[in-house]
Design an enzyme around this catalytic site. Structure first.
Site, PDB file in Angstrom:
ATOM      1  N   CYS A   1       0.835  -1.180   0.000  1.00  0.00           N
ATOM      2  CA  CYS A   1       0.000   0.000   0.000  1.00  0.00           C
ATOM      3  C   CYS A   1       0.885   1.250   0.000  1.00  0.00           C
ATOM      4  CB  CYS A   1      -0.973   0.011   1.171  1.00  0.00           C
ATOM      5  SG  CYS A   1      -0.236  -0.468   2.714  1.00  0.00           S
ATOM      6  N   GLY A   2       1.960   1.184  -0.740  1.00  0.00           N
ATOM      7  CA  GLY A   2       2.812   2.349  -0.917  1.00  0.00           C
ATOM      8  C   GLY A   2       3.456   2.786   0.383  1.00  0.00           C
TER       9      GLY A   2
END
Lengths: 150, 293
Positions: free
Chosen positions: B89-90
């Site tokens: 998720c970055g």
């Protein structure tokens, strides 16, 4: 929109709005006993206890019938509520509660299990006594609500 | 030639990755929508509760509640860090943790020890890697936080605060501002202040209503303030869940786009390699013919 003899009623939990409707009578479990609310009640802020919330809304199929409290021409919502607050202002009743469950969603087995667990709790001090009493009350009320259906 | 085969192989694997990231983006989008709906659904409760607190504080002279007291002599604080259980998720988790660690360092430089309550697998493994102590680790709160899950955490914090074991409690999480913008924040949860209670109140000052109170306002506040604290913590969890899905959505979109770019580049390389090979073969044949003639 509310008709002359109804008022807005909403039941809100932290997770969602459980109920939002026009009602002509609502009975909620206040901290010191049941309290009924009719149209145009004076503003109040009240603490809730554990118990049953009854909301009577007018039957939409019979709009001609005069809808007095308990006249029978109503649809009822019955919910189990667990503490919280009620507020009446501007002819709006708001029930804020941690838990509000419709009677149909309750399960007899789960409630029975909860009752057994609650009874098995050990009392060591005042706090645990109230916790146990609350748990028992919660389970008993849920059981009572479930029974008529089964 | 070997070179060509390698390119084909790589292109295939990039294509597979693109398929996966695209699906993950779709899933994240669906989950995001659900999380956002939950966040919207939980707003009325928070707003109403803030309204009740305002009504009550209007009715009492001054609010003096155990949850609002400051314990200056107590050199201990608590921090709840909300991270995700899953990765990909970055910078979501990294950003939250990057705001949590300086906060801890700052407190410890003032001689205040912090008890870290870590939520989410990612934060747990990061703190383990740093060898920082955690008092509590929980992974059971997923991307669908339930009030029943959050309540014990809030109750525990309030209990310890009232007993004077901790002087303050903070929450580090990703605040959701909009789909395009989330910000890691460290929010003070306890002690309660007038400001934090009125935080959600952007509405114009309401007209004064004479309320009937049952029980007395002070007794009501006793119940109301803990409820407000619980719901504030719950809001943090919900915000974090929405932010996580947004972050994943953005990250997976970037990954899908990058994979597409890479496929284009690889296809170009492949075509060139193929062309080169054909030319080489042709040259071979022509060379052979010339030699025979």
């Amino acid at each position: 929109m509310a008709t002359p003899d109804t008022f807005q009623c909403s039941v809100i939990t932290p997770e969602r709005k459980v109920l939002e409707c026009d009602a002509n009578f609502v009975a909620f479990p206040a901290h010191d006993g049941e309290m009924g609310v009719l149209n145009r009640r004076a503003p109040i802020v009240c603490k809730l206890g554990i118990g049953v919330l009854r909301v009577e809304i007018p039957d939409p199929s019979r709009p001609d019938v005069r809808r007095d409290k308990g006249a029978g021409e109503t649809v009822k919502h019955v919910l189990f509520v667990d503490g919280g607050f009620a507020q009446v202002v501007d002819n709006r009743l708001t029930i804020l509660t941690q838990q509000a469950r419709k009677a149909d969603d309750l399960e007899a087995t789960a409630a029975g299990q909860a009752l057994i667990e609650a009874r098995a709790m050990k009392i060591t001090d005042d706090a645990s006594f109230t916790t146990r009493a609350d748990a028992i009350q919660r389970a008993q009320i849920q059981l009572k609500l479930v029974k008529p259906a089964s | 030639m070997a070179n060509r085969r390698i390119i084909v192989k790589r292109r295939k694997s990039v294509r597979n990755i693109r398929k996966i990231t695209r699906t993950m983006r779709l899933i994240a989008t669906a989950r995001f929508q659900a999380a956002l709906n939950r966040a919207t659904a939980s707003k009325p409760y928070t707003e109403k509760l803030a309204e009740l607190v305002a009504d009550l504080s209007g009715a009492t002279e001054s609010i003096d509640h155990p949850l609002m007291q400051t314990h200056e002599d107590v050199k201990r604080s608590a921090l709840v860090v909300i991270t995700s259980n899953r990765g990909l998720c970055g910078g979501y988790n990294a950003n939250v943790l990057r705001s949590a660690v300086p906060h801890l360092d700052e407190l410890s430089s003032r001689g205040v020890e912090s008890d870290v309550q870590m939520v989410g697998k990612k934060g747990i493994s990061y703190f383990r890697f740093l060898r920082r102590p955690m008092v509590e680790q929980s992974t059971h709160i997923g991307d669908r936080p339930r009030f029943d899950d959050v309540e014990p955490i809030a109750n525990g914090l309030m209990d310890r605060f009232v007993k004077g074991e901790i002087a303050s409690a903070y929450v580090a999480y990703m605040k959701f501002l909009s789909v395009g913008k989330q910000r890691p924040v460290v929010m003070p949860l306890l002690p309660l202040t007038q400001d934090t209670l009125g935080e959600d109140e952007e509405a114009p000052p309401r007209r004064h209503v004479e309320f009937e109170f049952s029980p007395q306002p002070m007794a009501l506040l006793d119940e109301l303030l803990p409820a407000a604290t619980r719901v504030r913590l719950f809001q943090c969890f919900i915000d974090a869940a929405v932010s996580e899905q947004t972050a994943r959505m953005v990250a997976m979109k970037a990954a899908t786009d990058a994979a597409s770019d890479m496929i284009t580049t690889l296809t170009r390389q492949y075509n060139r390699a193929r062309q080169t090979q054909i030319t080489m073969e042709l040259l071979d044949i022509i060379g052979g013919v010339n030699a025979l003639a």
